[in-house]
Design an enzyme around this catalytic site. Structure first.
Site, PDB file in Angstrom:
ATOM      1  N   LYS A 298       0.836  -1.207   0.000  1.00 39.49           N
ATOM      2  CA  LYS A 298       0.000   0.000   0.000  1.00 39.49           C
ATOM      3  C   LYS A 298       0.874   1.263   0.000  1.00 39.49           C
ATOM      4  CE  LYS A 298      -2.838   0.538   3.661  1.00 39.49           C
ATOM      5  NZ  LYS A 298      -2.866   1.875   4.268  1.00 39.49           N
TER       6      LYS A 298
ATOM      7  N   SER B 179       8.093   9.149  11.447  1.00 39.00           N
ATOM      8  CA  SER B 179       6.930   9.046  10.559  1.00 39.00           C
ATOM      9  C   SER B 179       7.345   9.159   9.101  1.00 39.00           C
ATOM     10  CB  SER B 179       5.913  10.148  10.884  1.00 39.00           C
ATOM     11  OG  SER B 179       4.954  10.219   9.844  1.00 39.00           O
TER      12      SER B 179
ATOM     13  N   ARG C  32      -5.467   2.342  18.229  1.00 35.43           N
ATOM     14  CA  ARG C  32      -5.061   0.934  18.146  1.00 35.43           C
ATOM     15  C   ARG C  32      -4.428   0.417  19.432  1.00 35.43           C
ATOM     16  NH1 ARG C  32      -2.461   0.353  12.217  1.00 35.43           N
ATOM     17  NH2 ARG C  32      -4.500   0.342  11.207  1.00 35.43           N
TER      18      ARG C  32
ATOM     19  N   GLY D  73      -4.698   7.911   5.842  1.00 35.18           N
ATOM     20  CA  GLY D  73      -3.747   8.867   6.426  1.00 35.18           C
ATOM     21  C   GLY D  73      -2.564   9.095   5.498  1.00 35.18           C
TER      22      GLY D  73
ATOM     23  N   LYS E 129      -3.629   5.955  14.922  1.00 34.87           N
ATOM     24  CA  LYS E 129      -3.842   5.249  13.652  1.00 34.87           C
ATOM     25  C   LYS E 129      -5.328   5.265  13.282  1.00 34.87           C
ATOM     26  CE  LYS E 129       0.490   4.320  13.046  1.00 34.87           C
ATOM     27  NZ  LYS E 129       1.232   4.999  11.970  1.00 34.87           N
TER      28      LYS E 129
ATOM     29  N   ASP F 120       2.695  -1.084  11.994  1.00 35.21           N
ATOM     30  CA  ASP F 120       1.456  -1.527  11.351  1.00 35.21           C
ATOM     31  C   ASP F 120       1.147  -2.991  11.655  1.00 35.21           C
ATOM     32  OD1 ASP F 120       1.087   0.951  10.264  1.00 35.21           O
ATOM     33  OD2 ASP F 120       1.887   0.425   8.294  1.00 35.21           O
TER      34      ASP F 120
HETATM   35  C1  S3P Z   1       2.992   4.822   6.205  1.00 38.00           C
HETATM   36  C2  S3P Z   1       3.680   5.190   7.324  1.00 38.00           C
HETATM   37  C3  S3P Z   1       3.298   4.795   8.680  1.00 38.00           C
HETATM   38  C4  S3P Z   1       2.337   3.624   8.664  1.00 38.00           C
HETATM   39  C5  S3P Z   1       1.236   3.822   7.667  1.00 38.00           C
HETATM   40  C6  S3P Z   1       1.816   3.941   6.273  1.00 38.00           C
HETATM   41  C7  S3P Z   1       3.439   5.303   4.895  1.00 38.00           C
HETATM   42  O1  S3P Z   1       2.643   5.878   9.334  1.00 38.00           O
HETATM   43  O2  S3P Z   1       1.811   3.423   9.953  1.00 38.00           O
HETATM   44  O3  S3P Z   1       0.344   2.731   7.691  1.00 38.00           O
HETATM   45  O4  S3P Z   1       3.038   4.753   3.866  1.00 38.00           O
HETATM   46  O5  S3P Z   1       4.214   6.272   4.878  1.00 38.00           O
HETATM   47  P1  S3P Z   1       3.489   7.061  10.022  1.00 38.00           P
HETATM   48  O6  S3P Z   1       4.208   7.766   8.982  1.00 38.00           O
HETATM   49  O7  S3P Z   1       2.467   7.906  10.692  1.00 38.00           O
HETATM   50  O8  S3P Z   1       4.378   6.403  10.974  1.00 38.00           O
END
Ligand code: S3P
Length: 478
Positions: A31, A181, A366, A108, A362, A335
């Site tokens: 994803k 992040s 979670r 997100g 999240k 995740d």
């Molecule tokens: C992601 C980063 C992570 C992860 C999210 C996907 C990404 O979040 O938990 O499911 O694709 O950059 P954070 O950047 O908030 O840690």
């Protein structure tokens, strides 16, 4: 699916304990990589061809948002098992401000990365999303984007969506990401592509590197410098060219089957073509430390770049022992905590996930959702500030759980249900429809391994409604 159309409890499924899981499957495309591949393709000035994209709603939202910004996306039939091939014209010069607000659904990653993209253009764009997304903090991207010169407005001090981004005329930035992040790092890097001067993003703890890796593949002037646990990314603004990319399988989705094979006695499962690159293979390492029997072989379909870290995982059932996951390892498994907690619930001893406070922010809270989930199945859990401890038990008991609108909670619950002792009865997962965000084919893949789940009528007259009540199973089950 409309944003308003999904609410907790909208669909319920019954999942029964199963005998050994056996077979091979392939999970949806990663994803995180899928969002980024589409974004890079839209910002490129030559064509891209992308196969294996995630078929979840989150990535569909990003595709639709980019199309609303004038990106040209077409799908052609792909090879069996990998879904369509996406063709993008790569006409960055033709991008335009969208004529309507962008509804990012539950995603997100979609909203934060696209906020970074939009900040680079002289546009004013409003982003919205579902109930969950509208409660997630955007201040973490608003802050650096404002420092670069964009105007970013949301609700309240945490800058909750709907989010208005007015971009253009950005300056480069030297930015230390205050919370580990990848989304924040990526928003800054995507904005920095169109800034008037170079940028450097410093990550004290390295997170998934997909944005910088794909930008490098697309010809960006980007340099990664690894340093003690962290990473600096230097980027000079400039054009991108298109990508030819086979998106590998999503390790976060593979983790559900890997844990299922570990905890359902007698199982032997192969998950093919899984991305196991830096920042994403943490769950394999954690499960191995717990005693899991996981064989890893380079996938025969490996392609250059990101795909060179593509592996086939062969997993056989094993007895698990508790372990501690330290805070510096947390971003690499964040995740996977819901499904690792199911493994911990069946491991001997107390497994501690340290420094996982980010779980509260999240798709659901979670931290509490996972603690409640394992407790409902008969294990116990404790939340100690930002640490989550799970005390394992010998056997789980069927129950009834609400996915709380969170796809990963729903799928973790389904795996826990499979691992209950045979004959113990069905577990009901309410709000199962949350899985469309990342894994619409979960039930089909479950069937490939020899187990089933069944829709439950509403209200379900003949299923347990008390946690731990003996399950009688829905009508017509095997
Ligand atoms: C992601 C980063 C992570 C992860 C999210 C996907 C990404 O979040 O938990 O499911 O694709 O950059 P954070 O950047 O908030 O840690």
């Amino acid at each position: 699916m409309t944003t308003a159309g999904r609410h907790q409890g909208a669909t319920s499924v019954a999942v029964r304990p199963t005998t050994a899981l056996a077979g091979r499957l392939r999970v949806p495309g990663d994803k995180s990589i899928s969002h980024r591949a589409l974004i890079v393709g839209a910002l490129a000035d030559s064509p891209s061809s992308i196969s294996g994209l995630s078929d979840g709603d989150d990535v569909a939202r990003t595709a639709a948002a980019l199309a609303a910004c004038g990106a040209s996306l077409r799908t052609l039939p792909g090879s069996p098992g990998t879904g369509p091939r996406w063709q993008m014209d790569g006409s960055a010069d033709m991008l335009v401000a969208p004529a309507h607000e962008l509804d990012m659904g539950n995603s997100g990653t979609g909203i934060r990365l696209l906020a970074g993209v939009v900040a680079g253009f002289p546009w004013s764009v409003r982003f919205t999303g579902d109930v969950s997304l509208r409660s997630r903090p955007m201040d973490r991207v608003a802050d650096p984007l404002r420092r670069m010169g964009a105007q970013v407005d949301g609700r309240g001090p945490r800058c909750l969506p709907p989010l208005q981004v007015r971009g253009g005329q950005l300056s480069g930035i030297a930015y230390t990401v205050p919370v580990a992040s990848a989304q924040v790092k990526s928003a800054v890097l995507l904005a920095a592509l169109r800034a008037g001067s170079p940028s450097v993003v410093h990550e004290p703890i390295a997170t998934r590197p997909h944005t910088e890796v794909l930008l490098l593949q697309a010809g960006a002037d980007v340099e990664m410098v690894e340093r003690a646990g962290g990473r600096d990314i230097h980027l000079r603004p400039g054009p991108l060219h298109g990508l030819t990319l086979a998106v590998p399988g999503d390790p976060s989705q593979a983790a559900f089957w890997v844990v299922a094979a570990c905890v359902v006695p007698g199982s032997s499962v192969v998950v093919e073509s899984v991305h196991a690159g830096p920042g994403r293979r943490g769950f394999i390492d954690v499960l191995r430390r717990m005693g899991a029997d996981i064989e890893e072989r380079p996938s025969s379909e490996a392609e250059p770049g990101i795909a060179s870290d593509t592996v086939d995982l062969t997993v056989r059932a094993a007895s698990l022992l508790a372990c501690t996951v330290t805070a510096d390892q947390a971003p690499g498994i964040i995740d996977e905590v819901p499904i690792l907690a199911v493994a911990a619930a069946l491991a001997e001893g107390t497994t501690v996930f340290e420094g996982v406070g980010e779980l509260r922010l999240k798709e659901s809270d979670r931290m509490n959702a996972v603690a409640d989930l394992v407790t409902a199945f008969g294990a116990t859990a404790e939340i100690r500030t930002d640490d989550l401890a799970v005390h394992g038990v010998d056997r789980l008991r069927p129950t009834r759980v609400d996915a709380r609108g969170d796809h990963r909670v729903a799928m973790a619950a389904a795996v826990a249900a499979l691992a209950c002792p045979e004959g113990a009865g069905a577990t009901v997962v309410d709000g199962w429809d949350a899985v469309v965000t990342s894994y619409p084919g979960f039930a089909t893949d479950l069937a490939r391994l020899g187990a089933t789940m069944e829709p439950v009528g509403w209200p379900p007259a003949d299923l347990p409604d008390q946690p731990g009540a003996p399950g009688t199973g829905p009508r017509g089950t095997r």
